[in-house]
Write an enzyme that holds these catalytic residues in place. Sequence first.
Site, mmCIF file in Angstrom:
data_model
loop_
_atom_site.group_PDB
_atom_site.id
_atom_site.type_symbol
_atom_site.label_atom_id
_atom_site.label_comp_id
_atom_site.label_asym_id
_atom_site.label_seq_id
_atom_site.Cartn_x
_atom_site.Cartn_y
_atom_site.Cartn_z
ATOM 1 N N ASP A 167 0.862 -1.173 0.000
ATOM 2 C CA ASP A 167 0.000 0.000 0.000
ATOM 3 C C ASP A 167 0.898 1.222 0.000
ATOM 4 O OD1 ASP A 167 -2.894 0.547 -0.065
ATOM 5 O OD2 ASP A 167 -2.367 1.911 1.550
ATOM 6 N N SER A 168 0.502 2.211 -0.783
ATOM 7 C CA SER A 168 1.370 3.377 -0.939
ATOM 8 C C SER A 168 0.529 4.623 -1.095
ATOM 9 C CB SER A 168 2.277 3.191 -2.157
ATOM 10 O OG SER A 168 1.513 2.812 -3.282
HETATM 11 P P1 IMP Z 1 -3.095 1.860 -3.370
HETATM 12 O O1 IMP Z 1 -3.226 1.093 -4.643
HETATM 13 O O2 IMP Z 1 -4.284 1.777 -2.475
HETATM 14 O O3 IMP Z 1 -1.811 1.564 -2.671
HETATM 15 O O4 IMP Z 1 -3.052 3.408 -3.807
HETATM 16 C C1 IMP Z 1 -1.898 3.973 -4.255
HETATM 17 C C2 IMP Z 1 -2.227 5.386 -4.732
HETATM 18 O O5 IMP Z 1 -1.222 6.272 -4.212
HETATM 19 C C3 IMP Z 1 -2.134 5.487 -6.239
HETATM 20 O O6 IMP Z 1 -3.385 5.299 -6.858
HETATM 21 C C4 IMP Z 1 -1.599 6.903 -6.430
HETATM 22 O O7 IMP Z 1 -2.654 7.819 -6.307
HETATM 23 C C5 IMP Z 1 -0.664 7.065 -5.232
HETATM 24 N N1 IMP Z 1 0.683 6.522 -5.513
HETATM 25 C C6 IMP Z 1 1.341 5.560 -4.823
HETATM 26 N N2 IMP Z 1 2.522 5.293 -5.375
HETATM 27 C C7 IMP Z 1 2.621 6.078 -6.452
HETATM 28 C C8 IMP Z 1 3.632 6.199 -7.446
HETATM 29 O O8 IMP Z 1 4.675 5.512 -7.472
HETATM 30 N N3 IMP Z 1 3.364 7.099 -8.401
HETATM 31 C C9 IMP Z 1 2.242 7.855 -8.427
HETATM 32 N N4 IMP Z 1 1.263 7.765 -7.546
HETATM 33 C C10 IMP Z 1 1.451 6.868 -6.543
#
Ligand code: IMP
Length: 197
Positions: free
Chosen positions: A76-77
């Site tokens: 998660d990011s």
């Molecule tokens: P997850 O899939 O719930 O972890 O959501 C990650 C969201 O964080 C993505 O949809 C982006 O909005 C943002 N995000 C996380 N990592 C990146 C990256 O490497 N580049 C651009 N946006 C990111």
Amino acid sequence: MRILFATGNENKIVEAREVLVPLGHSVEGLVINGLRPNFDEPKHLGLDGVAESKIRQAMELIQGSELEGSAILVEDSGIFLDGFPEWPGAESSDVEKEIGLNGIIEKVKESGNSGAEYRAVAILSNENQVWKSKGICRGKISDHPRGSNGFGYDPIFIPEEGDGGTFGELGNEVKNQISHRKKAMLGLSNLLKSPSR
Ligand code: IMP
């Protein structure tokens, strides 16, 4: 190690592969009954809580299937803006959809603080072992979206370790040397060489 990455985000799989394959692992997207998993995400618990929840759900999904016992990766990011406490963080994808990159730029201008960082929490689990690793990439938000590489916030994120371009301009090769995801994946690979937590 053969790693099944439980995510619906193909960009994340490509980035994980570029880091982990040269270290001797293989990375495929987890597919069950022809579908990528779609997890409930308790976003109020932050990145750590969401990642912990994703790995629990992924392990339940593969229980009793032919994939039981496989090594499963979740991540998660999100982006964190210095002008706002812990925001948008785990809500990054929702906020991106709601106000768009130009909306983020406006918010950053209002706050007068362009500092920002990407954070990633990655968890890898097989039958009875769990490894967790985190990565941070410091930078700032640009005045305008620039470049079309990457995904999400990449066209407005200028990494400190780059040449002043956004990740959208720098491209995946540079991104994969310095990104939050690269650091988290590299950390996992190092942990795999030692006993799990
Ligand atoms: P997850 O899939 O719930 O972890 O959501 C990650 C969201 O964080 C993505 O949809 C982006 O909005 C943002 N995000 C996380 N990592 C990146 C990256 O490497 N580049 C651009 N946006 C990111």
